[in-house]
Motif scaffolding. Structure first.
Motif, PDB file in Angstrom:
ATOM      1  N   ASP A 114     -21.310 -26.078  12.915  1.00 23.19           N
ATOM      2  CA  ASP A 114     -20.855 -25.898  14.290  1.00 23.19           C
ATOM      3  C   ASP A 114     -21.097 -24.456  14.742  1.00 23.19           C
ATOM      4  O   ASP A 114     -21.600 -23.615  13.993  1.00 23.19           O
ATOM      5  CB  ASP A 114     -19.381 -26.278  14.421  1.00 23.19           C
ATOM      6  N   LYS A 115     -20.712 -24.155  15.997  1.00 23.17           N
ATOM      7  CA  LYS A 115     -20.979 -22.825  16.556  1.00 23.17           C
ATOM      8  C   LYS A 115     -20.322 -21.714  15.755  1.00 23.17           C
ATOM      9  O   LYS A 115     -20.913 -20.645  15.533  1.00 23.17           O
ATOM     10  CB  LYS A 115     -20.509 -22.775  18.016  1.00 23.17           C
ATOM     11  N   GLU A 116     -19.092 -21.950  15.326  1.00 19.66           N
ATOM     12  CA  GLU A 116     -18.374 -20.927  14.556  1.00 19.66           C
ATOM     13  C   GLU A 116     -19.112 -20.589  13.259  1.00 19.66           C
ATOM     14  O   GLU A 116     -19.242 -19.413  12.893  1.00 19.66           O
ATOM     15  CB  GLU A 116     -16.966 -21.431  14.234  1.00 19.66           C
ATOM     16  N   THR A 117     -19.630 -21.627  12.580  1.00 17.80           N
ATOM     17  CA  THR A 117     -20.338 -21.407  11.324  1.00 17.80           C
ATOM     18  C   THR A 117     -21.684 -20.736  11.565  1.00 17.80           C
ATOM     19  O   THR A 117     -22.102 -19.866  10.801  1.00 17.80           O
ATOM     20  CB  THR A 117     -20.539 -22.734  10.572  1.00 17.80           C
ATOM     21  N   LEU A 157     -28.247 -27.590  16.200  1.00 16.44           N
ATOM     22  CA  LEU A 157     -29.505 -26.887  15.980  1.00 16.44           C
ATOM     23  C   LEU A 157     -29.970 -26.140  17.226  1.00 16.44           C
ATOM     24  O   LEU A 157     -30.484 -25.016  17.139  1.00 16.44           O
ATOM     25  CB  LEU A 157     -30.573 -27.883  15.532  1.00 16.44           C
ATOM     26  N   ASN A 158     -29.790 -26.734  18.386  1.00 20.25           N
ATOM     27  CA  ASN A 158     -30.197 -26.075  19.628  1.00 20.25           C
ATOM     28  C   ASN A 158     -29.423 -24.778  19.849  1.00 20.25           C
ATOM     29  O   ASN A 158     -29.967 -23.786  20.335  1.00 20.25           O
ATOM     30  CB  ASN A 158     -30.001 -27.021  20.812  1.00 20.25           C
ATOM     31  N   LYS A 163     -29.436 -18.634  19.090  1.00 15.67           N
ATOM     32  CA  LYS A 163     -28.755 -17.517  18.422  1.00 15.67           C
ATOM     33  C   LYS A 163     -29.705 -16.762  17.498  1.00 15.67           C
ATOM     34  O   LYS A 163     -29.830 -15.541  17.560  1.00 15.67           O
ATOM     35  CB  LYS A 163     -27.568 -18.067  17.625  1.00 15.67           C
ATOM     36  N   PHE A 164     -30.405 -17.503  16.646  1.00 16.15           N
ATOM     37  CA  PHE A 164     -31.244 -16.878  15.627  1.00 16.15           C
ATOM     38  C   PHE A 164     -32.584 -16.381  16.170  1.00 16.15           C
ATOM     39  O   PHE A 164     -33.305 -15.687  15.447  1.00 16.15           O
ATOM     40  CB  PHE A 164     -31.471 -17.842  14.464  1.00 16.15           C
ATOM     41  N   GLU A 202     -41.567 -21.779  18.980  1.00 13.74           N
ATOM     42  CA  GLU A 202     -41.634 -20.352  18.657  1.00 13.74           C
ATOM     43  C   GLU A 202     -40.317 -19.811  18.103  1.00 13.74           C
ATOM     44  O   GLU A 202     -40.201 -18.617  17.841  1.00 13.74           O
ATOM     45  CB  GLU A 202     -42.005 -19.556  19.912  1.00 13.74           C
ATOM     46  N   GLU A 203     -39.342 -20.686  17.921  1.00 16.27           N
ATOM     47  CA  GLU A 203     -38.002 -20.212  17.562  1.00 16.27           C
ATOM     48  C   GLU A 203     -37.637 -20.441  16.093  1.00 16.27           C
ATOM     49  O   GLU A 203     -36.659 -19.879  15.611  1.00 16.27           O
ATOM     50  CB  GLU A 203     -36.958 -20.908  18.445  1.00 16.27           C
TER      51      GLU A 203
END
Length: 263
Positions: A114-117, A157-158, A163-164, A202-203
């Motif tokens: 999840d987002k927190e992780t 994943l999106n 984020k990454f 590209e991500e």
């Protein structure tokens, strides 16, 4: 510009100019206890019992990581045979690896990420590899069983892709990624390699390797055989993308994996 995943030997050698065999070891691999929220037909582990037995305590794991630091280990891998996010001490281990100036790497089916992780992994400089073999919901559910849900995986994943993307760097003529998809190529999905590669765009870094004909895969022979087709997609996947676990021995021959197991 060429592409590399942050922990791969390709990255260490060609981007960071690290020469292997100058220290005791470069990699240390830790397997988490036999717990998983999926039951994939491709699974190659020989552990059939899901009740953890004789596993490392948290103290033993942290001591092992510290021992790796003393051996000049550069990468700590927490991956492959089970789902790391089910392991109760996962975050403690990742944080300790990062604190000791090593690269924490893990592979996940992404359902629990999840987002927190994702934010936690981002802040602790982790390299994250997502195991994803199809973008078809029906195939995904059939392939992974149990709690599998492709919509949840893609939603998580999106967020991670955005984020990454801030972690992508350019160095020594390479584009280096900290987020990747690893695809296990089978008789049923090998024609979709390009589709999943395009999804990475590209991500993310894309990587694939043919299925290992062991354990659960042997029980699900329609994913592996017939023999002619099996060798065809082995050849096709190897020619298209060199698997991220392929590296060199001291004699410079390719081998499956240059990892050190601590069981």
């Amino acid at each position: 510009m060429k592409r590399a995943l942050k922990w791969m030997p390709l990255h260490l050698e060609n981007v960071e100019n690290i020469k292997f065999w100058e220290v005791d070891m470069e990699y240390l691999m830790l397997n988490t206890p036999p717990l998983c929220n999926y039951e994939c037909k491709k699974c190659f582990t020989e552990v059939t019992e899901r009740a953890p037995k004789n596993t490392l305590s948290l103290d033993e794991m942290l001591k092992t990581i510290h021992w790796g630091k003393e051996k000049w280990v550069k990468v700590i891998c927490i991956l492959w045979e089970w789902e790391p996010l089910v392991y109760q001490h996962f975050k403690t281990a990742v944080k300790y690896v990062n604190k000791n100036w090593m690269i924490p790497v893990f592979v996940s089916n992404w359902y629990l990420l999840d987002k927190e992780t994702v934010d936690f992994l981002y802040e602790n400089n982790a390299v994250v590899v997502v195991s994803l073999d199809t973008l078809d919901e029906k195939e995904y559910e059939e392939y992974c069983w149990w709690t599998s849900d492709l919509k949840t995986v893609l939603n998580n994943l999106n967020y991670a892709k955005k984020k990454f993307s801030n972690k992508i760097i350019e160095k020594n003529w390479y584009e280096v990624f900290s987020l990747a998809i690893h695809m296990t190529v089978t008789a049923k999905n090998f024609k979709y390699m390009k589709q999943i590669e395009d999804f990475c765009w590209e991500e993310m870094y894309f990587d694939c390797q043919w299925i290992a004909d062991v354990w659960e895969a042997k029980k699900n022979e329609d994913y592996v055989w017939d023999e002619k087709l099996y060798h065809e997609y082995m050849k096709n996947s190897e020619e298209a993308y060199k698997p991220m676990v392929i590296t060199k021995t001291e004699k410079w021959d390719d081998v499956c994996c240059l990892f050190y197991y601590w069981m």
